[in-house]
Motif scaffolding. Structure first.
Motif, mmCIF file in Angstrom:
data_model
loop_
_atom_site.group_PDB
_atom_site.id
_atom_site.type_symbol
_atom_site.label_atom_id
_atom_site.label_comp_id
_atom_site.label_asym_id
_atom_site.label_seq_id
_atom_site.Cartn_x
_atom_site.Cartn_y
_atom_site.Cartn_z
ATOM 1 N N ALA A 126 0.855 -1.194 0.000
ATOM 2 C CA ALA A 126 0.000 0.000 0.000
ATOM 3 C C ALA A 126 0.886 1.237 0.000
ATOM 4 N N PRO A 127 0.364 2.386 -0.465
ATOM 5 C CA PRO A 127 1.209 3.584 -0.585
ATOM 6 C C PRO A 127 1.949 3.964 0.692
ATOM 7 N N ASP A 128 1.267 3.931 1.859
ATOM 8 C CA ASP A 128 1.945 4.343 3.090
ATOM 9 C C ASP A 128 3.052 3.372 3.483
ATOM 10 N N ILE A 129 2.803 2.074 3.302
ATOM 11 C CA ILE A 129 3.829 1.076 3.611
ATOM 12 C C ILE A 129 4.987 1.191 2.626
ATOM 13 N N GLY A 134 10.582 2.504 1.228
ATOM 14 C CA GLY A 134 11.383 3.085 0.167
ATOM 15 C C GLY A 134 11.223 2.389 -1.161
ATOM 16 N N VAL A 135 10.006 1.855 -1.427
ATOM 17 C CA VAL A 135 9.718 1.201 -2.705
ATOM 18 C C VAL A 135 8.498 1.866 -3.324
ATOM 19 N N ASP A 136 8.226 1.534 -4.581
ATOM 20 C CA ASP A 136 7.056 2.085 -5.250
ATOM 21 C C ASP A 136 5.777 1.413 -4.742
ATOM 22 N N ALA A 137 4.697 2.171 -4.672
ATOM 23 C CA ALA A 137 3.391 1.605 -4.310
ATOM 24 C C ALA A 137 3.057 0.477 -5.277
#
Length: 259
Positions: A126-129, A134-137
């Motif tokens: 997910a975006p927040d995780i 430091g990876v793309d959503a």
């Protein structure tokens, strides 16, 4: 009688009753396992209507001090809190001794702990995780979701998210039991040595599904904790998203008084 006056401010009668019940529980007048007086008993004792008693019991249940059993009434919980020593709970010596943090803390409190694994496998971040890792959503990560019990009662849920490139060569992290010391010990075994753990906490009411999973009364307080596990290289190799029954944990921190 609907309200009472104290300190110049009217206090609703149902809140007075709720505060009285909570005081009795905290003082031990109502001991763990005792049944809270029935609605009929409280109507007679406090001289109020059944509606007022029901409103009072909503407040008592929100305190997290009682369990309500359908058709059987409310009972004082027998769940003394675990002391959550965030300043030293991730000490390397504990991992070397084969103890993950939750199991070590529960043991210190004299409780019987159990961990139930709900899911282990790939998941899109997910975006927040993703931001924390430091990876793309949408990037594939390993998710490990657990439900923690103490003395047979669920007290905490936790979901760990780990970068796929880190975990793909560590088969123990795909197992229900990753071995002594938990996933942090396995990560360090494979060269990911931790420098620090950064935690963010927020207290809030439990959502309906969360309350059900943790056997809480609707709206009972929970603590939402997010933790980043950071290596000596400065990389976040795990994000842990945890929800804790607020009445089950006491948080203790040691903060250096440095210049």
């Amino acid at each position: 009688m609907g309200t009472a006056v104290g300190g110049g401010k009217a206090v609703p009668r149902y809140l007075q009753i709720a505060e009285d019940i909570v005081r009795q529980i905290r003082a031990g007048v109502l001991a763990p396992g005792d049944q809270v007086p029935s609605e009929a008993d409280m109507v007679e004792r406090y001289g109020v209507s059944g509606g007022t008693v029901r409103k009072a019991m909503l407040e008592v249940r929100a305190s997290g001090l009682v369990d309500t059993r359908h058709g059987k009434g409310s009972y004082v919980k027998d769940r003394p809190p675990v002391r959550h020593r965030s300043s030293d709970r991730f000490r390397r010596s504990l991992r070397r001794g084969g103890k993950a943090a939750y199991l070590a803390e529960s043991e210190q409190s004299g409780a019987t702990a159990k961990v139930s694994v709900i899911y282990i496998g790939p998941m899109e971040a997910a975006p927040d995780i993703a931001t924390r890792l430091g990876v793309d959503a949408g990037t594939q990560v390993l998710a490990r979701r657990r439900l923690y019990f103490r003395n047979g009662v669920p007290v905490e849920t936790a979901a760990s998210y780990l970068p796929w490139d880190v975990v793909k060569d560590i088969p123990e992290l795909f197992a229900e039991n990753p071995g002594g010391g938990g996933i942090y010990a396995r990560l360090e075994d494979h060269g990911h040595v931790f420098a620090e753990f950064v935690e963010t906490l927020q207290a809030r009411p439990a959502a309906k599904a969360e309350a059900s999973e943790l056997a809480l009364s609707p709206g009972a307080p929970v603590v939402h904790l997010l933790r980043d596990a950071i290596t000596e290289e400065g990389r976040v190799v795990e994000v842990c998203d945890t929800l804790m029954a607020a009445d089950q944990f006491v948080f203790e921190y040691r903060i250096p008084a440095a210049d």
